[in-house]
Design an enzyme around this catalytic site. Sequence first.
Site, short mmCIF file in Angstrom:
data_model
loop_
_atom_site.label_atom_id
_atom_site.label_comp_id
_atom_site.label_asym_id
_atom_site.label_seq_id
_atom_site.Cartn_x
_atom_site.Cartn_y
_atom_site.Cartn_z
N LYS A 50 -109.64 43.37 1.18
CA LYS A 50 -110.35 42.70 0.09
C LYS A 50 -111.30 41.60 0.58
O LYS A 50 -112.25 41.23 -0.11
CB LYS A 50 -109.35 42.08 -0.88
CG LYS A 50 -108.46 43.07 -1.61
CD LYS A 50 -109.13 43.67 -2.81
CE LYS A 50 -108.17 44.45 -3.69
NZ LYS A 50 -108.83 45.02 -4.85
N SER A 75 -103.98 40.22 -9.03
CA SER A 75 -102.53 40.06 -8.84
C SER A 75 -102.21 39.56 -7.45
O SER A 75 -101.06 39.25 -7.16
CB SER A 75 -101.82 41.40 -9.08
OG SER A 75 -102.27 42.36 -8.13
N GLY A 178 -110.05 51.12 -7.71
CA GLY A 178 -111.09 52.06 -7.31
C GLY A 178 -112.15 51.51 -6.37
O GLY A 178 -113.01 52.25 -5.91
N ASP A 207 -103.59 56.80 -13.16
CA ASP A 207 -104.78 56.87 -13.99
C ASP A 207 -105.96 57.53 -13.29
O ASP A 207 -106.76 58.24 -13.91
CB ASP A 207 -105.18 55.47 -14.48
CG ASP A 207 -105.37 54.49 -13.33
OD1 ASP A 207 -104.38 54.25 -12.61
OD2 ASP A 207 -106.48 53.98 -13.14
#
Length: 311
Positions: A50, A75, A178, A207
Amino acid sequence: MIRQILIQTHNRIKPFIHKTPVLTSQLLNKEAGCHLFFKCENFQKMGAFKMRGAINAILSLSEEEKRKGVVTHSSGNFAQAVALAAQNLGIKAYIVMPENAPQVKKNAVKNYGGEIIECESTLKAREDTANRIKAEKDASFLHPSNQDEVIYGNSTATIELLEDYPDLDIILTPVGGGGLIAGTALAACYFSKNCKVIGAEPMQADDAYRSLISGQIETNEFTDTIADGLRTNLGNRNFPIIKKHVEKIIRVEEDEIIKAMQLIWERMKIIVEPSSAVPFAAVLKIKEEFKNKTVGIILSGGNVEVTNLTF
């Protein structure tokens, strides 16, 4: 044009990131029946890929926007990434975190100088709180996964992997919001010969699997998975990339994630978080698909609550 943007992105963020190592394991190759190359983003600054997207997003802001600060909701790993990236650039960071986020990730955000605003553990609460802070502070909102600059930053992990191993047949990543798989897919499209990209996802938060089948963004009613980094949904910026460039999504069960995570810890002697183990779990689940192939796996992060291990 996209290829040039990705090259510029990589050059822009290089001073602020680690070029992470790629590790192999003969034991895991034998276990999986293929040749595995693990891109170790668990060794990235703040412990996850990230950092790449976060620093690129902040560097892309104007000087006026930087002066007013940034806000995000996460989170854990993107929260840490934004806090550290902002600290490196002398920018204020407001971090909205759900109450049930791992304490190890909250502690890291504080250590990196981020100001935490806690909220209920729902996506709506996260978004509403972030919007309120954005309005109050006039801060720039950074999305953890559904923003072009974040996706482009994330692509650089795979660009580096392909620089080292240009002949990979397949690259696997975990799928949460994603942003990683979209960046990976762009990098594979523009920097590989014919490398396929496959996603891996918990059965409890599938999902993306359902979205590829239906052709539209699906959501999760429940996300009861150990892979806490994968409890988010796809977005309108990354889903078109995923639809166009991702081969398929493989779903894995919770016990398969735990087994894969344990194998990486025990055989490779490195710490990865549950989300990181999901792609390796997918390889172990469908060995025939990967038999004798050369396979890259993005180990997305290593920020683990070590007082709460499942093995």
